[in-house]
Design an enzyme around this catalytic site. Structure first.
Site, PDB file in Angstrom:
ATOM      1  N   LYS B  80       0.856  -1.194   0.000  1.00 39.07           N
ATOM      2  CA  LYS B  80       0.000   0.000   0.000  1.00 39.07           C
ATOM      3  C   LYS B  80       0.889   1.241   0.000  1.00 39.07           C
ATOM      4  O   LYS B  80       1.886   1.304   0.733  1.00 39.07           O
ATOM      5  CB  LYS B  80      -0.891  -0.025   1.245  1.00 39.07           C
ATOM      6  CG  LYS B  80      -1.949   1.066   1.309  1.00 39.07           C
ATOM      7  CD  LYS B  80      -2.787   0.900   2.579  1.00 39.07           C
ATOM      8  CE  LYS B  80      -3.914   1.913   2.686  1.00 39.07           C
ATOM      9  NZ  LYS B  80      -4.706   1.753   3.928  1.00 39.07           N
ATOM     10  N   SER B 155      -9.655   1.734   2.993  1.00 39.51           N
ATOM     11  CA  SER B 155      -8.800   2.458   2.096  1.00 39.51           C
ATOM     12  C   SER B 155      -7.745   1.599   1.382  1.00 39.51           C
ATOM     13  O   SER B 155      -7.162   2.049   0.411  1.00 39.51           O
ATOM     14  CB  SER B 155      -8.091   3.584   2.856  1.00 39.51           C
ATOM     15  OG  SER B 155      -7.205   3.046   3.824  1.00 39.51           O
ATOM     16  N   SER B 179      -9.755  -0.475   7.262  1.00 38.16           N
ATOM     17  CA  SER B 179      -9.168  -0.299   5.929  1.00 38.16           C
ATOM     18  C   SER B 179      -8.457  -1.518   5.350  1.00 38.16           C
ATOM     19  O   SER B 179      -8.114  -1.515   4.175  1.00 38.16           O
ATOM     20  CB  SER B 179      -8.204   0.889   5.928  1.00 38.16           C
ATOM     21  OG  SER B 179      -8.921   2.095   5.874  1.00 38.16           O
TER      22      SER B 179
END
Lengths: 99, 502
Positions: B80, B155, B179
């Site tokens: 990420k 996210s 997330s």
């Protein structure tokens, strides 16, 4: 206590948060933040007088590092992302007035 | 040998170690998958192909010279893009950091690479990890591999979509309020939010420091366990990481837990929950019962979900979470001032305050500004006690509920999201509606406990339904074993979106 966030309060918060806002944003954020604040007021239903605030989920006491020098970033690495650089310094616009 | 992208990380590592395939072949197979699928998925902010190929060659050279291979040798992974890497960019999907190159690497990423994983690239997220759909990226929206008209969740939507689409063997995400778990559920993969302090946060760009944790997104439970094994542990560079030994998560993974007591929090099974999800989780509970588990009803009163006359949902946990997270965000994001790194305005400025204000106004997206402003407000003089301090007290009540519940059960079985993946653009107009996508996940972050999100079933319209298994602090071993019990009796773990089929 204020139940809504009016335009003056939005501008004041923008100033505290160092975020420049257009008039259109002042209107939009005022409306949205007021809605969200009403949502936050749900917590008032709960009696919390004697409850200890909880800032961290896993309790840890002070953590000390050994007081000995460690390698750190050199000037070129530390300055590699500087928007403006002057020698080994971060350069910013003049911040003190002439008067 | 089956095609490389169909293998789990564990299987691929074995195939490479035994010489059935090579790290280079594995990396090239995934780079080809990325090239083919990215136009539809947009999971990656940056693909680091040359570096990945070089790393893979180094691993193959090690194997050829009979050196010891670490557990993930040659396994291609995605990271990420809110984890700093000393290579490539670290953007947080924000204009503010569009050109930022970190001088150092996140501990969890460095540990993965030390274990032989090959980093393929950095994945998309909601800007600074603030969001629940990965639409709130300054660069592009990521699409769900099961239906590209739908969001992957967020996210960590880029990491979840990349794992589901078989663009990488596994990935790292971060979870502040759901997330990792919510995109895992929406993309049909396995995700773990570890106990707070189990994994070092060093190098993770801070959002809500008392809530953030790094964790894996993976094809199945054994992969998630192996990745957690590699990244967990104390780190002197994160003073909130816990100096506690990491158990062997993979050792007893396939042994069912005898007499497992599973608690169903009654507050979570209300009208707010989509009927198909409710049904899927109750069927999973039945499957556990058939496997010898005991199902008990428990209560998490302060995580209750209320529905008003207008159908609007509300919960103490959501209100508490957003106050805490926004306050921490306002504080953490104060560092983006245009002086040392990141975006700086090109506009002429008269003084330093104007430099800060214009820089931040240009560099941050709308949701970031909204959260910073609300956080600034709740921390400001005159409002601190009414909002921030009140929220910290409610946080204690929420955490206490978990402690109570774990007196009568070993784990909790809960929904992850109130619905399956929603359509792109469906919730972007109303921030509050988007916040409610986290209604079942945020209490876990407030309490600091670990939670494993795994596929429960597929919906009638062929979308993944997730469930989460929540345990007491540091109970990851139990979560993996409990998750594996279900994975073995259900067939959903190995279902793959049509688009990713080789």
């Amino acid at each position: 206590m204020s139940e809504t966030i009016d335009a003056d309060l939005v501008r004041h918060i923008g100033k505290l948060a160092r975020i420049e806002l257009s008039e259109q944003q002042v209107e939009m954020f005022g409306r949205q933040m007021s809605d969200i604040l009403v949502y936050f007021h749900k917590l008032r239903e709960l009696e919390t007088e004697d409850i200890e605030p909880m800032a961290h989920a896993v309790q840890s006491s002070n953590v000390f590092a050994a007081d000995c020098p460690q390698p750190s970033l050199g000037p070129d690495q530390a300055l590699a992302n500087a928007p403006q650089r002057d020698g080994n310094f971060f350069k910013v616009p003049k911040v003190i007035g002439d008067s | 040998m089956p095609q490389i992208p169909t293998l789990t990380a564990v299987q691929l590592a074995e195939a490479i170690a035994s010489g059935q395939t090579s790290a280079l072949e594995a990396t090239q197979a995934y780079l080809a998958a990325i090239e083919k699928l990215e136009p539809q998925i947009a999971a990656f902010n940056q693909v680091l192909a040359d570096r990945a190929v070089q790393h893979a060659k180094n691993i193959d050279a090690k194997r050829q010279s009979h050196q010891h291979l670490p557990p993930l040798a040659g396994v291609p992974v995605a990271i990420k893009d809110n984890m700093c890497t000393s290579y490539g960019h670290t953007t947080c999907s924000s204009k503010m950091l569009a050109n930022f190159r970190s001088p150092y690497t996140t501990t969890a990423v460095a540990k993965l690479e030390a274990a032989g994983a090959v980093v393929l690239g950095k994945t998309n997220l909601d800007e600074f990890a603030m969001g629940s759909s990965t639409e709130n990226s300054a660069f592009a929206a990521t699409h769900n591999p099961w239906d590209t008209d739908r969001v992957p969740g967020g996210s960590s939507g880029g990491s979840a979509a990349a794992v589901a689409a078989r663009e990488c063997a596994a990935a790292l995400g971060s979870d502040t309020g759901g997330s990792i778990r919510q995109p895992a559920a929406m993309c049909g993969v396995v995700g773990l939010k570890p106990t707070y302090g189990r994994v070092s946060r060093y190098g993770l760009v801070a959002y809500g420091s008392s809530l953030d944790q790094i964790g894996p997104l993976a094809r199945d439970v054994p992969d998630a366990a192996l990745l957690t094994q590699v990244i967990a542990g104390h780190d002197a560079r994160d003073s909130t990481s816990v100096p506690r030994p990491v158990p062997d998560y993979t050792a007893q993974l396939d042994e069912p837990i005898e007499g497992l007591r599973i608690g169903l929090p009654k507050e979570f099974y209300s009208e707010a929950l989509d009927e198909q999800i409710d049904d899927a989780i109750h069927k999973a509970a039945d499957a556990y019962k058939s496997a010898g588990a005991q199902i008990v009803e428990v209560t998490l009163p302060h995580s209750r979900i209320d529905t008003d006359e207008a159908g609007q949902l509300s919960s103490y946990a959501v209100a508490c979470y957003y106050i805490v997270a926004m306050a921490e965000a306002a504080s953490n994001l104060a560092r983006y001032d245009g002086v040392h790194f990141g975006h700086r305005t090109d506009e002429p400025v008269g003084d330093i305050i104007e430099l800060y204000s214009k820089t931040r106004s240009e560099g941050f997206g709308e949701e970031i500004k909204r959260r910073i402003m609300l956080g600034t407000f709740t921390l400001s003089s005159g409002y601190y006690d009414a909002y921030y301090n009140k929220a910290l007290k409610v946080r204690r009540l929420i955490a206490n509920d978990f402690t109570e519940a774990f007196k009568t059960c070993d784990v909790l079985l809960c929904p992850v999201a109130p619905t399956t993946a929603f359509k792109l653009g469906e919730k972007t107009d109303d921030p509050l509606t988007m916040y409610l996508a986290d209604i079942y996940t945020i209490s876990v972050n407030l309490a600091g406990v670990p939670s494993l999100s795994l596929p429960a079933a597929l919906s009638k319209d062929n979308l993944p339904i997730g469930m989460q298994i929540v345990g007491p602090l540091f109970s990851e071993s139990t979560l993996f074993r409990a998750g594996r019990m279900y994975e073995k009796v259900s067939n959903v773990a190995r279902l793959t979106p049509a688009l990713a089929a080789c």
